[in-house]
Design a protein around this motif. Structure first.
Motif, PDB file in Angstrom:
ATOM      1  N   MET A  62      -7.689   4.826  -6.323  1.00 29.90           N
ATOM      2  CA  MET A  62      -7.375   3.177  -5.449  1.00 29.90           C
ATOM      3  C   MET A  62      -7.919   3.302  -4.061  1.00 29.90           C
ATOM      4  O   MET A  62      -8.499   2.375  -3.727  1.00 29.90           O
ATOM      5  CB  MET A  62      -5.858   2.961  -5.804  1.00 29.90           C
ATOM      6  CG  MET A  62      -5.607   2.605  -7.195  1.00 29.90           C
ATOM      7  SD  MET A  62      -4.008   1.593  -7.027  1.00 29.90           S
ATOM      8  CE  MET A  62      -2.977   2.870  -6.436  1.00 29.90           C
ATOM      9  N   ALA A  63      -7.477   4.245  -3.401  1.00 31.69           N
ATOM     10  CA  ALA A  63      -7.837   4.283  -2.061  1.00 31.69           C
ATOM     11  C   ALA A  63      -9.067   4.198  -1.751  1.00 31.69           C
ATOM     12  O   ALA A  63      -9.540   3.514  -0.966  1.00 31.69           O
ATOM     13  CB  ALA A  63      -7.181   5.527  -1.349  1.00 31.69           C
ATOM     14  N   ALA A  64     -10.091   4.651  -2.699  1.00 31.59           N
ATOM     15  CA  ALA A  64     -11.409   5.042  -2.290  1.00 31.59           C
ATOM     16  C   ALA A  64     -12.083   3.705  -2.929  1.00 31.59           C
ATOM     17  O   ALA A  64     -12.660   2.790  -2.032  1.00 31.59           O
ATOM     18  CB  ALA A  64     -12.179   6.014  -2.960  1.00 31.59           C
ATOM     19  N   CYS A  65     -11.928   3.532  -4.291  1.00 32.70           N
ATOM     20  CA  CYS A  65     -12.732   2.544  -4.833  1.00 32.70           C
ATOM     21  C   CYS A  65     -12.318   1.136  -4.574  1.00 32.70           C
ATOM     22  O   CYS A  65     -12.872   0.130  -4.539  1.00 32.70           O
ATOM     23  CB  CYS A  65     -12.778   2.891  -6.384  1.00 32.70           C
ATOM     24  SG  CYS A  65     -13.584   4.242  -6.851  1.00 32.70           S
TER      25      CYS A  65
ATOM     26  N   ARG B 164       2.341   8.926   1.770  1.00 35.61           N
ATOM     27  CA  ARG B 164       2.412   7.735   2.510  1.00 35.61           C
ATOM     28  C   ARG B 164       1.552   7.614   3.858  1.00 35.61           C
ATOM     29  O   ARG B 164       1.026   6.705   4.308  1.00 35.61           O
ATOM     30  CB  ARG B 164       3.816   7.493   2.865  1.00 35.61           C
ATOM     31  CG  ARG B 164       4.637   7.092   1.782  1.00 35.61           C
ATOM     32  CD  ARG B 164       6.138   6.898   2.142  1.00 35.61           C
ATOM     33  NE  ARG B 164       6.473   5.452   2.576  1.00 35.61           N
ATOM     34  CZ  ARG B 164       6.697   4.498   2.089  1.00 35.61           C
ATOM     35  NH1 ARG B 164       6.755   4.544   0.758  1.00 35.61           N
ATOM     36  NH2 ARG B 164       6.866   3.172   2.611  1.00 35.61           N
ATOM     37  N   MET B 165       1.744   8.863   4.313  1.00 39.59           N
ATOM     38  CA  MET B 165       0.773   8.800   5.693  1.00 39.59           C
ATOM     39  C   MET B 165      -0.899   8.789   5.316  1.00 39.59           C
ATOM     40  O   MET B 165      -1.185   8.044   6.061  1.00 39.59           O
ATOM     41  CB  MET B 165       0.702  10.567   6.339  1.00 39.59           C
ATOM     42  CG  MET B 165       0.136  10.555   7.532  1.00 39.59           C
ATOM     43  SD  MET B 165      -0.256  12.251   7.768  1.00 39.59           S
ATOM     44  CE  MET B 165      -1.785  12.497   7.045  1.00 39.59           C
ATOM     45  N   LEU B 166      -1.143   9.156   4.150  1.00 36.51           N
ATOM     46  CA  LEU B 166      -2.559   8.958   3.754  1.00 36.51           C
ATOM     47  C   LEU B 166      -2.757   7.458   3.571  1.00 36.51           C
ATOM     48  O   LEU B 166      -3.904   6.846   4.036  1.00 36.51           O
ATOM     49  CB  LEU B 166      -2.989   9.683   2.967  1.00 36.51           C
ATOM     50  CG  LEU B 166      -3.180  11.180   2.923  1.00 36.51           C
ATOM     51  CD1 LEU B 166      -3.537  11.861   1.699  1.00 36.51           C
ATOM     52  CD2 LEU B 166      -4.323  11.495   3.931  1.00 36.51           C
ATOM     53  N   ALA B 167      -1.694   6.833   2.985  1.00 40.85           N
ATOM     54  CA  ALA B 167      -1.699   5.476   2.936  1.00 40.85           C
ATOM     55  C   ALA B 167      -1.800   4.459   3.992  1.00 40.85           C
ATOM     56  O   ALA B 167      -2.626   3.561   4.277  1.00 40.85           O
ATOM     57  CB  ALA B 167      -0.413   4.898   1.953  1.00 40.85           C
ATOM     58  N   TYR B 168      -1.101   4.702   5.185  1.00 40.03           N
ATOM     59  CA  TYR B 168      -1.325   4.280   6.428  1.00 40.03           C
ATOM     60  C   TYR B 168      -2.452   4.460   7.043  1.00 40.03           C
ATOM     61  O   TYR B 168      -3.233   3.667   7.528  1.00 40.03           O
ATOM     62  CB  TYR B 168      -0.006   4.672   7.248  1.00 40.03           C
ATOM     63  CG  TYR B 168       1.491   3.820   6.751  1.00 40.03           C
ATOM     64  CD1 TYR B 168       1.025   2.368   7.248  1.00 40.03           C
ATOM     65  CD2 TYR B 168       2.432   4.179   6.420  1.00 40.03           C
ATOM     66  CE1 TYR B 168       2.363   1.742   6.950  1.00 40.03           C
ATOM     67  CE2 TYR B 168       3.530   3.492   5.875  1.00 40.03           C
ATOM     68  CZ  TYR B 168       3.361   2.304   6.264  1.00 40.03           C
ATOM     69  OH  TYR B 168       4.514   1.495   6.096  1.00 40.03           O
TER      70      TYR B 168
ATOM     71  N   ALA C 105       2.036   5.146  11.083  1.00 41.00           N
ATOM     72  CA  ALA C 105       1.666   6.378  10.299  1.00 41.00           C
ATOM     73  C   ALA C 105       2.402   7.746  11.065  1.00 41.00           C
ATOM     74  O   ALA C 105       2.624   8.687  10.436  1.00 41.00           O
ATOM     75  CB  ALA C 105       0.318   6.816  10.241  1.00 41.00           C
ATOM     76  N   ILE C 106       2.590   7.574  12.241  1.00 38.79           N
ATOM     77  CA  ILE C 106       3.179   8.652  12.973  1.00 38.79           C
ATOM     78  C   ILE C 106       4.493   9.094  12.467  1.00 38.79           C
ATOM     79  O   ILE C 106       4.764  10.020  12.388  1.00 38.79           O
ATOM     80  CB  ILE C 106       3.499   8.211  14.404  1.00 38.79           C
ATOM     81  CG1 ILE C 106       2.105   8.028  15.281  1.00 38.79           C
ATOM     82  CG2 ILE C 106       4.363   9.092  15.228  1.00 38.79           C
ATOM     83  CD1 ILE C 106       2.301   7.588  16.408  1.00 38.79           C
ATOM     84  N   THR C 107       5.085   8.127  12.057  1.00 39.18           N
ATOM     85  CA  THR C 107       6.864   8.713  11.654  1.00 39.18           C
ATOM     86  C   THR C 107       6.896   8.876   9.911  1.00 39.18           C
ATOM     87  O   THR C 107       8.086   8.917   9.496  1.00 39.18           O
ATOM     88  CB  THR C 107       7.842   7.756  11.901  1.00 39.18           C
ATOM     89  OG1 THR C 107       7.173   6.238  11.617  1.00 39.18           O
ATOM     90  CG2 THR C 107       8.218   7.636  13.481  1.00 39.18           C
TER      91      THR C 107
ATOM     92  N   THR D  29       0.604  -1.121  -0.021  1.00 38.11           N
ATOM     93  CA  THR D  29       0.037   0.113  -0.031  1.00 38.11           C
ATOM     94  C   THR D  29       0.825   1.259  -0.096  1.00 38.11           C
ATOM     95  O   THR D  29       0.631   2.167  -0.839  1.00 38.11           O
ATOM     96  CB  THR D  29      -0.945   0.019   1.293  1.00 38.11           C
ATOM     97  OG1 THR D  29      -1.712  -1.390   1.467  1.00 38.11           O
ATOM     98  CG2 THR D  29      -2.102   1.094   1.000  1.00 38.11           C
ATOM     99  N   PRO D  30       1.717   1.414   1.025  1.00 35.78           N
ATOM    100  CA  PRO D  30       2.629   3.037   1.018  1.00 35.78           C
ATOM    101  C   PRO D  30       3.294   3.002  -0.126  1.00 35.78           C
ATOM    102  O   PRO D  30       3.250   4.078  -0.766  1.00 35.78           O
ATOM    103  CB  PRO D  30       3.299   2.702   2.461  1.00 35.78           C
ATOM    104  CG  PRO D  30       3.120   1.354   2.860  1.00 35.78           C
ATOM    105  CD  PRO D  30       2.037   0.477   2.107  1.00 35.78           C
ATOM    106  N   ASP D  31       3.957   2.056  -0.548  1.00 34.11           N
ATOM    107  CA  ASP D  31       4.752   2.152  -1.954  1.00 34.11           C
ATOM    108  C   ASP D  31       3.955   2.532  -2.935  1.00 34.11           C
ATOM    109  O   ASP D  31       4.443   3.283  -3.919  1.00 34.11           O
ATOM    110  CB  ASP D  31       5.556   0.840  -2.048  1.00 34.11           C
ATOM    111  CG  ASP D  31       6.574   0.509  -1.092  1.00 34.11           C
ATOM    112  OD1 ASP D  31       6.466   1.263   0.013  1.00 34.11           O
ATOM    113  OD2 ASP D  31       7.875   0.084  -1.167  1.00 34.11           O
ATOM    114  N   VAL D  32       2.913   1.766  -3.274  1.00 32.07           N
ATOM    115  CA  VAL D  32       2.035   1.970  -4.504  1.00 32.07           C
ATOM    116  C   VAL D  32       1.401   3.189  -4.330  1.00 32.07           C
ATOM    117  O   VAL D  32       1.198   4.181  -5.523  1.00 32.07           O
ATOM    118  CB  VAL D  32       1.198   0.845  -4.639  1.00 32.07           C
ATOM    119  CG1 VAL D  32       0.291   1.317  -5.832  1.00 32.07           C
ATOM    120  CG2 VAL D  32       1.760  -0.477  -4.854  1.00 32.07           C
TER     121      VAL D  32
END
Lengths: 623, 536
Positions: free
Chosen positions: B289-292, B343-347, B335-337, B274-277
């Protein structure tokens, strides 16, 4: 009629806040006037409602106003319903009344601030949220107001965001309050599970039949919430830092209204605490400990606002203590809350007036002899001083005296602690008085103390009058007792000694506190705080090691666990925030290493995950 | 010899005789419209002159999505609930509700894809995907403003696959649908105009890991077929009820199918892509992607586990408990770091998946007598609405903060943004508060719904963990707000691009959803509750 008045009460400041915050610069010229007018309009609505209630008999005074259905799914139904009863109307009058005075005062206090319009927008937002909190007839709706005042408090503490310390303090307040919020959200969830609703009516009805264990759990969850919002031990650390906000904010939010929301929550949940003695005892203990801790902190602070903040903690401790005593104390908890709202707002605004004349210096060691230069401020402050000490006939005398009396009736140790607290209060308040208004002048040459403009002194005079006359609510035929009894119930306490003897003992202890302070602070006060001081003073100066405790309990293990210290926020949030941050940050840093960026290791982690999933499934079946 | 054989052949033939399948064209119309438009788009790409392609493709996609939405709305209004296409596809309440959300969110995403005013008249997608990054060919392409308008048909294929996935009543259809929506996504991830290498890397990773997860899923399907002798979800449920023995195959199959589906959901420990993509993909695609993907994957997961495997609930629930806890904890803590906003939104999206899993595991169902209030399916549907719109809005805002190298996604570049563009920072802060679940935002009502469902379903320890995790999550959301508003603006701060109407619309819709669903969630909750349960 009362229906419209009720929703207007909340809607007027909410709409005004929206206009001020969305309107932007266009509203700069008249924003402060609109904000003040909105608060005053709310106050008028409150007064009209109050007089309408006067015309009815005790049982009929409480009225629920159903505004609209928030949402409903199946049998779950949440209405936005407001409850105007004897308890909430008192809060409404306090919030809008003191709130309006502080709005007026702020016109003068913030006159040089380029962002004054925004300040008034936030203040209106606060008033609307706080009114929602006390008028809500459902714990879920209380929670909405609860978060709203938290947000307003956060925005206002950090209002002077260019000050690094203000931004830090705002963040600390936000995070510590969220810890308390967990308590309230869990309590609301439990209510849904237990009673199928979180409306006051259903909870009160269901509380009688609930198990003791659940009642205790609920009571403790609500206490956690109250501790966060009301800065009670162990969640007290944010309040002292919150003094970074502009002084009117300290007076309104962090003295008179928002911080007393915890007391309101406990009193409102009286049906739950009636079932559980353990939780009630916990409330009493928290209150007593905070009453003493706050008083001790107040003794060692040279910052006039922080000394007053310690005092606020301590006085709310008294209210909590009274609220924990049950029907004996509920009325007096609320009564003290009202009188405290008057005299503490008075003293905070007085402190603001002093700062206004002293180039915003807050250090009392740089004051001295101001009585001559600021006569109105001095006299009004003195009214607040006499009220908090509990000198008859000032308001604090009637409210605090009854709490100490009730505490003695409950338990001699609690009673003695409350009595001791009164003595310490006398000591530190006398210290504040002497260091500020008496003695030699200790300020620099370029400081020219002067009285504040009328827009600031008139609210001071009104609040001073209330500090003097507020006691009338009680001594005029025990009005407040009769008023509140239909809602929270009341029982007379059975003190071991007569009320008169109790009063005399209290006054004697207060006198001792004053005398000690006069003896200590009569002599010259150095401009710089002495470095070599007794361990007790160090203890008090460092907020009873509250931050150090947070560090020891949360931060060190965090460091130990993680070894790699990841300071998330180099801007230096201290205490609890850093502790938690370090704990989770370290953990986060560790977990993050799994995110190598190599597909092969990701695939490997998926294989392990898949193995875990299959093994777990088989293990569950075979076990 | 032949005389002996003839009767045999005559007997065998009727079995092999082709029976015309019964297809419910009316009920499947939304799917057919979307797929049909996608095919038309591919043809148009081949025959239209370059100058018209962008306009035609955008118009085609929008019209198709709107038409499919209207058709779905009609089906919802008629309260259609049936198993169509010979038992392959369920057109039931949850499926229709999912279709509507998917179509609406895709419509917003298509607007974002079509945005060309942010980056000097160019879209966020590579002009010539085949040109080597940094090469002369790439520069020439950029100068000539060539672009791939294939992204629109690809998007239509993806959303069609997602719709099919959410309504698949048969494991084979489920698998086909998974591939139909995954393959276009792999491609779209690699098409970023800026930072092409990291974008291509993301696409490669997503493809490899996605293929890996598909293999798990396929193997699980094979095992379940081995156990039940059928691919159909109700057929498997029947087999569970009647058959004894063969538990090892059943459980292994359940686990492997779970892995494949949890991968798409982005649950820990299958989240590593997830974070990388999310970081590498072009930001509008990330929002899509995040939503659908999350919506489709979640409904697919619930359908398989509720409809087919509901009978073994006590076997898979403990495993899902662990996954839910891991997902919430890892999502919120890591997500904190994070130092990159994407990436933050990914986490954050991983943590949201965890919150959703609590309702899934809590399994409050109307028929089970466990609850009289909101059921798990309804809570999840509602949460997905509350989550989908702000997510796309937030990613749309990310596209606006730019410097010379494209989007400035490093968090340090966002310091003091509140001073530069109070509007953008204010809206972003509002989205973050919504994700944190502050009352009067959609995030709060959504969380309220899933936690209530989980609690009434008996998963109260999960709710306690979830509330604690929301606290941790609130910390990093507030950190970004503090950074934007309470930090000084550095001298070389990034610019805030002026959005075109497309991006403005996407942000405004996200904002409106956050406010409206927070203040008056009633109508949408009502709609979700009328969606009822999955049919069997």
């Amino acid at each position: 009629m009362s229906h419209e008045l009720t929703w207007l009460l909340v809607a007027i400041p909410a709409v005004s806040a929206a206009i001020l915050l969305i309107g932007g610069k266009a509203t700069n010229g008249w924003g402060h006037l609109l904000g003040t007018a909105a608060s005053l309009a709310s106050f008028v609505c409150g007064v009209l409602l109050f007089f309408q209630m006067q015309g009815k008999s005790g049982e009929e005074r409480s009225e629920t106003v159903r505004l609209f259905e928030w949402f409903s799914v199946g049998s779950i139904k949440v209405d936005v319903t407001l409850l105007v009863d004897q308890l909430s109307i008192l809060f409404v009058l306090l919030i809008t009344g003191v709130g309006s005075l502080i709005h007026i005062y702020s016109i003068g206090y913030m006159s040089h601030d380029p962002r004054r319009r925004r300040f008034f927008g936030y203040l209106n937002l606060f008033i609307a949220s706080m009114l929602l909190l006390v008028l809500a007839a459902d714990y879920l709706l209380v929670f909405v107001g609860w978060e709203g005042v938290g947000l307003a408090s956060y925005l206002l503490i950090g209002f002077w965001q260019h000050k690094h310390s203000a931004a830090t303090a705002a963040k600390k307040a936000f995070v510590v309050n969220r810890v308390g919020d967990i308590g309230l959200s869990l309590a609301v969830m439990s209510m849904w599970a237990l009673f199928g609703s979180s409306a006051f009516a259903s909870v009160n009805a269901g509380a009688q039949g609930m198990s003791k264990t659940w009642a205790t759990l609920l009571g403790l969850m609500l206490l956690l919430a109250a501790c966060g919002k009301s800065a009670q031990v162990p969640l007290q650390s944010w309040l002292l830092d919150a003094m970074e906000g502009p002084t009117p904010v300290s007076a309104l939010i962090h003295a008179a209204t928002m911080v007393t929301a915890g007391v309101y929550l406990v009193v409102r949940s009286h049906a739950i605490y009636a079932v559980t003695e353990s939780a009630s005892t916990a409330v009493v203990i928290v209150g007593t400990v905070t009453a003493l801790a706050g008083a001790i902190i107040g003794c060692a602070k040279d910052d006039i606002k922080k000394a007053l903040a310690g005092s606020t903690m301590s006085q709310i401790g008294y209210m909590m203590l009274a609220a924990g005593l049950g029907p004996v104390g509920y009325v007096f908890a609320i009564f003290h809350l009202l009188t405290h709202g008057f005299f503490k707002a008075n003293m905070f605004l007085g402190a603001g007036s002093v700062m206004h004349g002293m180039n915003d210096d807050v250090n009392m060691r740089h004051y001295g002899g101001l009585a001559k230069y600021m006569k109105v401020t001095f006299v009004t402050f003195a009214f607040g001083y006499l009220a908090i000490l509990g000198i008859p006939p000032f308001a604090g005398f009637f409210s605090k005296d009854k709490i100490i009396e009730a505490a003695f009736a409950d338990n001699i140790v609690i009673g003695l602690c409350a009595l001791l607290g009164a003595g310490i209060t006398a000591f530190y308040m006398t210290r504040v008085m002497l260091m500020t208004f008496f003695g030699e002048k200790r300020w620099e040459k370029d400081v020219h103390p002067h009285e504040s403009p009328a827009v600031m002194t008139v609210p001071l005079m009104i609040l001073a009058a209330l500090s003097l006359g507020g006691g009338a609510l009680y001594f005029a035929g025990h009005w407040i007792v009769d008023w509140l009894e239909p809602v929270v119930g009341h029982e007379e306490d059975h003190a071991p000694v007569s009320a008169l003897v109790m009063t005399l003992i209290t006054l004697a202890v207060v006198a001792v506190g004053i005398v000690i302070a006069v003896l200590l602070y009569r002599r010259d006060i150095p401009r710089e705080a002495p470095v070599r001081v007794s361990p007790v003073t160090t203890f008090a100066r460092r907020d009873l090691f509250g931050d150090a405790l947070n560090e020891a309990v949360l931060m060190r293990p965090g460091q130990y666990l993680t070894r790699t210290l990841v300071w998330l926020d180099n801007r230096g949030v201290d205490g609890l925030v850093n502790g938690l941050a370090a704990l989770f940050g370290g953990l986060s840093g560790r977990l993050r290493r799994f995110q190598t960026g190599f597909v092969r290791s990701y695939a490997l982690s998926m294989v392990f995950g898949a193995a875990f999933v299959v093994v777990a499934l088989l293990a569950v079946r075979l076990s | 010899m032949s005389a002996v054989l003839m009767p045999l052949v005559a007997q065998a033939l009727p079995l092999a005789d082709f029976v015309k399948p019964k297809i419910e064209y009316n009920e499947l119309a939304p799917l057919l419209v979307v797929f049909g438009a996608a095919c038309v788009g591919v043809v148009a790409e081949a025959f239209l002159p370059r100058a018209y392609r962008h306009l035609v493709q955008v118009a085609l996609a929008i019209v198709a999505l709107l038409a499919a939405g209207v058709l779905t709305g009609i089906l919802m209004h008629d309260k259609k609930s049936l198993v169509a296409a010979q038992g392959a596809i369920s057109v039931d309440g949850p499926a229709l509700f999912t279709w509507i959300i998917l179509l609406a969110l895709t419509l917003i995403s298509v607007l974002l894809f079509a945005e060309r005013s942010i980056d000097g008249g160019l879209s966020a997608f590579a002009g010539q995907a085949a040109a080597v990054p940094g090469s002369e060919a790439e520069r020439e392409g950029t100068a000539a403003k060539v672009e791939h308008s294939e992204i629109f048909p690809l998007t239509l294929f993806a959303v069609g696959g997602m719709m099919l996935f959410a309504s698949a009543n048969d494991l084979l259809v489920l698998f086909v649908a998974l591939e139909v929506f995954s393959l276009p996504l792999y491609l779209l991830c690699g098409l970023a105009r800026r930072r092409r290498l990291i974008s291509q890397e993301a696409a490669m990773k997503y493809f490899l890991l996605g293929a890996f997860a598909s293999a798990f899923l396929l193997y699980g399907i094979a095992l379940l077929y081995g156990y039940a002798g059928t691919m159909s979800l109700p057929g498997i449920a029947d087999a569970l009820a009647t058959k004894t023995g063969g538990d090892a195959i059943l459980l292994a199959g359940t686990g492997l199918i779970g892995v494949g589906l949890l991968f798409k959901v982005g649950a820990v420990p299958f989240h590593s892509w997830t974070p990388d993509v999310y970081q590498g993909a072009p930001t509008p695609i990330t929002g899509f992607m995040a939503a659908c993907t999350k919506i489709a994957a979640f409904i697919g997961l619930m359908r398989v586990f509720y409809v087919a495997l509901g009978g073994t609930r006590w076997d898979w629930a403990p495993m899902m408990w662990v996954v839910a806890i891991l997902t919430m904890v890892v999502g919120s803590i890591v997500a904190i770091t994070q130092t990159d906003v994407k990436r933050m939104l990914a986490y954050s999206s991983i943590a949201h998946a965890g919150f959703l899993l609590t309702a899934f595991v809590g399994l409050a169902q109307s028929g089970s007598g466990v609850t009289s209030g909101i059921t798990s399916t309804q809570a999840v549907l509602f949460y997905l609405v509350c989550y989908g719109f702000p997510t796309i809005g937030a990613f749309a805002l990310v596209t606006l903060v730019r410097d010379a190298g494209g989007e400035a996604t490093h968090l340090s570049r966002w310091a003091g943004l509140g001073k530069k563009s109070p509007l953008l920072a204010g809206i972003f802060a509002f989205f973050l508060l919504g994700f944190a679940g502050i009352p009067l935002t959609a995030g709060f009502t959504g969380k309220w719904a899933v936690f209530t469902a989980a609690w009434t379903g008996g998963a109260w320890p999960l709710v306690v963990v979830a509330v604690l995790c929301s606290l941790v999550a609130a910390f990093f959301y507030v950190r970004v707000i503090v950074l934007m508003f309470f930090s000084d603006l550095p001298a070389d701060s990034p610019d805030v691009a002026l959005p075109g109407w497309q991006t403005t619309t996407a942000v405004a819709l996200g904002l409106a959803a956050t406010v409206v669903l927070g203040l008056v969630p009633g109508p949408v909750l009502d709609l979700a509750s009328r969606a009822g349960e999955f049919i069997r």
